[in-house]
Design a protein around this motif. Structure first.
Motif, PDB file in Angstrom:
ATOM      1  N   VAL A   1       0.858  -1.187   0.000  1.00 37.37           N
ATOM      2  CA  VAL A   1       0.000   0.000   0.000  1.00 37.37           C
ATOM      3  C   VAL A   1       0.892   1.233   0.000  1.00 37.37           C
ATOM      4  O   VAL A   1       1.875   1.301   0.738  1.00 37.37           O
ATOM      5  CB  VAL A   1      -0.930   0.001   1.235  1.00 37.37           C
ATOM      6  N   ASP A   2       0.550   2.210  -0.809  1.00 35.65           N
ATOM      7  CA  ASP A   2       1.315   3.451  -0.889  1.00 35.65           C
ATOM      8  C   ASP A   2       0.983   4.303   0.339  1.00 35.65           C
ATOM      9  O   ASP A   2       0.113   5.169   0.308  1.00 35.65           O
ATOM     10  CB  ASP A   2       0.975   4.197  -2.183  1.00 35.65           C
ATOM     11  N   ALA A   3       1.691   4.037   1.430  1.00 37.59           N
ATOM     12  CA  ALA A   3       1.401   4.687   2.706  1.00 37.59           C
ATOM     13  C   ALA A   3       1.654   6.193   2.644  1.00 37.59           C
ATOM     14  O   ALA A   3       0.926   6.967   3.283  1.00 37.59           O
ATOM     15  CB  ALA A   3       2.222   4.060   3.816  1.00 37.59           C
ATOM     16  N   LYS A   4       2.655   6.623   1.890  1.00 31.66           N
ATOM     17  CA  LYS A   4       2.939   8.062   1.799  1.00 31.66           C
ATOM     18  C   LYS A   4       1.780   8.806   1.143  1.00 31.66           C
ATOM     19  O   LYS A   4       1.323   9.834   1.644  1.00 31.66           O
ATOM     20  CB  LYS A   4       4.237   8.299   1.016  1.00 31.66           C
ATOM     21  N   ALA A   5       1.280   8.284   0.033  1.00 35.44           N
ATOM     22  CA  ALA A   5       0.152   8.933  -0.647  1.00 35.44           C
ATOM     23  C   ALA A   5      -1.103   8.860   0.218  1.00 35.44           C
ATOM     24  O   ALA A   5      -1.880   9.815   0.280  1.00 35.44           O
ATOM     25  CB  ALA A   5      -0.092   8.279  -2.005  1.00 35.44           C
ATOM     26  N   PHE A   6      -1.304   7.725   0.895  1.00 37.89           N
ATOM     27  CA  PHE A   6      -2.455   7.563   1.764  1.00 37.89           C
ATOM     28  C   PHE A   6      -2.423   8.590   2.894  1.00 37.89           C
ATOM     29  O   PHE A   6      -3.416   9.271   3.161  1.00 37.89           O
ATOM     30  CB  PHE A   6      -2.486   6.138   2.330  1.00 37.89           C
ATOM     31  N   CYS A   7      -1.271   8.724   3.555  1.00 34.01           N
ATOM     32  CA  CYS A   7      -1.141   9.689   4.663  1.00 34.01           C
ATOM     33  C   CYS A   7      -1.317  11.126   4.172  1.00 34.01           C
ATOM     34  O   CYS A   7      -1.919  11.949   4.861  1.00 34.01           O
ATOM     35  CB  CYS A   7       0.207   9.526   5.355  1.00 34.01           C
ATOM     36  N   ALA A   8      -0.810  11.419   2.987  1.00 30.85           N
ATOM     37  CA  ALA A   8      -0.961  12.775   2.434  1.00 30.85           C
ATOM     38  C   ALA A   8      -2.433  13.088   2.182  1.00 30.85           C
ATOM     39  O   ALA A   8      -2.905  14.186   2.508  1.00 30.85           O
ATOM     40  CB  ALA A   8      -0.161  12.905   1.140  1.00 30.85           C
ATOM     41  N   ALA A   9      -3.167  12.129   1.620  1.00 29.89           N
ATOM     42  CA  ALA A   9      -4.596  12.346   1.368  1.00 29.89           C
ATOM     43  C   ALA A   9      -5.356  12.505   2.685  1.00 29.89           C
ATOM     44  O   ALA A   9      -6.245  13.351   2.801  1.00 29.89           O
ATOM     45  CB  ALA A   9      -5.174  11.195   0.552  1.00 29.89           C
ATOM     46  N   MET A  10      -5.017  11.708   3.675  1.00 26.14           N
ATOM     47  CA  MET A  10      -5.685  11.820   4.977  1.00 26.14           C
ATOM     48  C   MET A  10      -5.375  13.159   5.638  1.00 26.14           C
ATOM     49  O   MET A  10      -6.257  13.772   6.239  1.00 26.14           O
ATOM     50  CB  MET A  10      -5.255  10.672   5.895  1.00 26.14           C
ATOM     51  N   ALA A  11      -4.124  13.630   5.517  1.00 25.63           N
ATOM     52  CA  ALA A  11      -3.750  14.912   6.118  1.00 25.63           C
ATOM     53  C   ALA A  11      -4.532  16.065   5.500  1.00 25.63           C
ATOM     54  O   ALA A  11      -4.842  17.047   6.174  1.00 25.63           O
ATOM     55  CB  ALA A  11      -2.248  15.148   5.959  1.00 25.63           C
ATOM     56  N   GLN A  12      -4.882  15.932   4.226  1.00 26.01           N
ATOM     57  CA  GLN A  12      -5.646  16.973   3.537  1.00 26.01           C
ATOM     58  C   GLN A  12      -7.150  16.724   3.612  1.00 26.01           C
ATOM     59  O   GLN A  12      -7.928  17.390   2.937  1.00 26.01           O
ATOM     60  CB  GLN A  12      -5.201  17.053   2.079  1.00 26.01           C
ATOM     61  N   LYS A  13      -7.549  15.727   4.416  1.00 27.72           N
ATOM     62  CA  LYS A  13      -8.957  15.370   4.623  1.00 27.72           C
ATOM     63  C   LYS A  13      -9.671  14.989   3.327  1.00 27.72           C
ATOM     64  O   LYS A  13     -10.845  15.221   3.165  1.00 27.72           O
ATOM     65  CB  LYS A  13      -9.698  16.480   5.353  1.00 27.72           C
ATOM     66  N   ARG A  14      -8.925  14.380   2.416  1.00 27.17           N
ATOM     67  CA  ARG A  14      -9.502  13.848   1.180  1.00 27.17           C
ATOM     68  C   ARG A  14      -9.710  12.349   1.387  1.00 27.17           C
ATOM     69  O   ARG A  14      -8.963  11.517   0.885  1.00 27.17           O
ATOM     70  CB  ARG A  14      -8.579  14.136   0.002  1.00 27.17           C
ATOM     71  N   PHE A  15     -10.740  12.045   2.172  1.00 26.12           N
ATOM     72  CA  PHE A  15     -10.970  10.670   2.611  1.00 26.12           C
ATOM     73  C   PHE A  15     -11.313   9.729   1.461  1.00 26.12           C
ATOM     74  O   PHE A  15     -10.875   8.588   1.450  1.00 26.12           O
ATOM     75  CB  PHE A  15     -12.057  10.633   3.688  1.00 26.12           C
ATOM     76  N   ASP A  16     -12.101  10.208   0.499  1.00 26.72           N
ATOM     77  CA  ASP A  16     -12.454   9.352  -0.637  1.00 26.72           C
ATOM     78  C   ASP A  16     -11.210   8.987  -1.446  1.00 26.72           C
ATOM     79  O   ASP A  16     -11.069   7.847  -1.904  1.00 26.72           O
ATOM     80  CB  ASP A  16     -13.501  10.019  -1.530  1.00 26.72           C
ATOM     81  N   GLU A  17     -10.319   9.940  -1.623  1.00 24.21           N
ATOM     82  CA  GLU A  17      -9.075   9.659  -2.347  1.00 24.21           C
ATOM     83  C   GLU A  17      -8.203   8.685  -1.558  1.00 24.21           C
ATOM     84  O   GLU A  17      -7.588   7.780  -2.131  1.00 24.21           O
ATOM     85  CB  GLU A  17      -8.308  10.953  -2.597  1.00 24.21           C
ATOM     86  N   ALA A  18      -8.168   8.853  -0.238  1.00 20.21           N
ATOM     87  CA  ALA A  18      -7.389   7.942   0.607  1.00 20.21           C
ATOM     88  C   ALA A  18      -7.941   6.526   0.496  1.00 20.21           C
ATOM     89  O   ALA A  18      -7.184   5.557   0.412  1.00 20.21           O
ATOM     90  CB  ALA A  18      -7.421   8.414   2.059  1.00 20.21           C
ATOM     91  N   ARG A  19      -9.264   6.391   0.447  1.00 19.90           N
ATOM     92  CA  ARG A  19      -9.883   5.068   0.297  1.00 19.90           C
ATOM     93  C   ARG A  19      -9.508   4.449  -1.046  1.00 19.90           C
ATOM     94  O   ARG A  19      -9.232   3.250  -1.134  1.00 19.90           O
ATOM     95  CB  ARG A  19     -11.389   5.156   0.410  1.00 19.90           C
ATOM     96  N   LYS A  20      -9.460   5.267  -2.095  1.00 16.21           N
ATOM     97  CA  LYS A  20      -9.072   4.759  -3.412  1.00 16.21           C
ATOM     98  C   LYS A  20      -7.638   4.234  -3.395  1.00 16.21           C
ATOM     99  O   LYS A  20      -7.330   3.241  -4.050  1.00 16.21           O
ATOM    100  CB  LYS A  20      -9.222   5.847  -4.470  1.00 16.21           C
ATOM    101  N   ILE A  21      -6.773   4.906  -2.653  1.00 16.59           N
ATOM    102  CA  ILE A  21      -5.379   4.464  -2.544  1.00 16.59           C
ATOM    103  C   ILE A  21      -5.325   3.100  -1.871  1.00 16.59           C
ATOM    104  O   ILE A  21      -4.605   2.206  -2.308  1.00 16.59           O
ATOM    105  CB  ILE A  21      -4.527   5.508  -1.796  1.00 16.59           C
ATOM    106  N   LEU A  22      -6.115   2.926  -0.814  1.00 23.14           N
ATOM    107  CA  LEU A  22      -6.169   1.621  -0.156  1.00 23.14           C
ATOM    108  C   LEU A  22      -6.733   0.562  -1.098  1.00 23.14           C
ATOM    109  O   LEU A  22      -6.214  -0.544  -1.192  1.00 23.14           O
ATOM    110  CB  LEU A  22      -7.030   1.687   1.107  1.00 23.14           C
ATOM    111  N   SER A  23      -7.804   0.917  -1.795  1.00 20.63           N
ATOM    112  CA  SER A  23      -8.492  -0.043  -2.662  1.00 20.63           C
ATOM    113  C   SER A  23      -7.650  -0.474  -3.853  1.00 20.63           C
ATOM    114  O   SER A  23      -7.882  -1.542  -4.420  1.00 20.63           O
ATOM    115  CB  SER A  23      -9.808   0.553  -3.165  1.00 20.63           C
ATOM    116  N   LYS A  24      -6.690   0.359  -4.226  1.00 21.50           N
ATOM    117  CA  LYS A  24      -5.864   0.041  -5.391  1.00 21.50           C
ATOM    118  C   LYS A  24      -5.065  -1.251  -5.189  1.00 21.50           C
ATOM    119  O   LYS A  24      -4.914  -2.038  -6.108  1.00 21.50           O
ATOM    120  CB  LYS A  24      -4.911   1.204  -5.685  1.00 21.50           C
ATOM    121  N   THR A  25      -4.563  -1.466  -3.974  1.00 24.71           N
ATOM    122  CA  THR A  25      -3.737  -2.654  -3.740  1.00 24.71           C
ATOM    123  C   THR A  25      -4.312  -3.596  -2.692  1.00 24.71           C
ATOM    124  O   THR A  25      -3.826  -4.711  -2.560  1.00 24.71           O
ATOM    125  CB  THR A  25      -2.321  -2.248  -3.279  1.00 24.71           C
ATOM    126  N   MET A  26      -5.317  -3.165  -1.966  1.00 24.92           N
ATOM    127  CA  MET A  26      -5.854  -3.953  -0.858  1.00 24.92           C
ATOM    128  C   MET A  26      -7.189  -4.581  -1.251  1.00 24.92           C
ATOM    129  O   MET A  26      -8.167  -3.861  -1.416  1.00 24.92           O
ATOM    130  CB  MET A  26      -6.041  -3.027   0.358  1.00 24.92           C
TER     131      MET A  26
END
Length: 168
Positions: free
Chosen positions: A29-54
């Motif tokens: 999982v791209d943890a750096k991109a996930f954390c960046a999206a979460m820090a910017q409160k872009r939760f839907d984008e963060a979920r997509k990052i998780l869904s890409k590999t998980m």
């Protein structure tokens, strides 16, 4: 060595290496991109990052033992990012979007025996590849040992939703 030569050497040296956190994750999982999206409160984008590999992010994201946290380079500087908690927060803030895009139906069906996490993951991956999947298991809903987890960790409605998505 001059600064620009050092920068160039460093870029060539590490350009193919994954960040420590991503390399430690069995799913990469791209943890750096996930954390960046979460820090910017872009939760839907963060979920997509998780869904890409998980596969089955609503399940795996809640029960993940987060080996990336131990590999986090910030742990050497006073405290790692609590990625496991961030994953759970992301999943609580967003809704399951079902299976990702599927390949066209192959006209073939597969039967998966068992209802545990490995069987669910197998069924999920086969459904994405266009197979019609039938699951055979003992309980009313699949889950196996996941059904014994506390509701706070993995609510049963998450398993029901995953099962319904697979049946579509």
């Amino acid at each position: 060595m001059e600064r620009y030569k050092l920068d160039d050497f460093e870029q060539r040296c590490i350009q193919d290496e994954l960040p420590y956190c991503q390399a430690a994750c069995p799913l990469k999982v791209d943890a750096k991109a996930f954390c960046a999206a979460m820090a910017q409160k872009r939760f839907d984008e963060a979920r997509k990052i998780l869904s890409k590999t998980m596969p089955l992010p609503d399940i795996i994201g809640r029960i993940c033992d987060h080996p990336c946290q131990d590999a986090c380079i910030l742990s050497q500087k006073g405290g790692a990012i609590l990625i496991g908690k961030l994953e759970r927060a992301c999943l609580q803030q967003t809704k399951d979007t079902g299976l990702p895009l599927r390949l066209p139906p192959k006209g073939l069906s597969v039967t998966v025996y068992g209802g545990g996490l490995s069987s669910l993951t197998c069924a999920f991956e086969l459904a994405k590849k266009g197979y019609q999947v039938c699951m055979v298991f003992n309980d009313e809903i699949p889950g196996g040992r996941l059904l014994t987890l506390a509701q706070e960790v993995l609510p049963q409605e998450v398993l029901v939703t995953a099962w319904q998505n697979l049946q579509r």
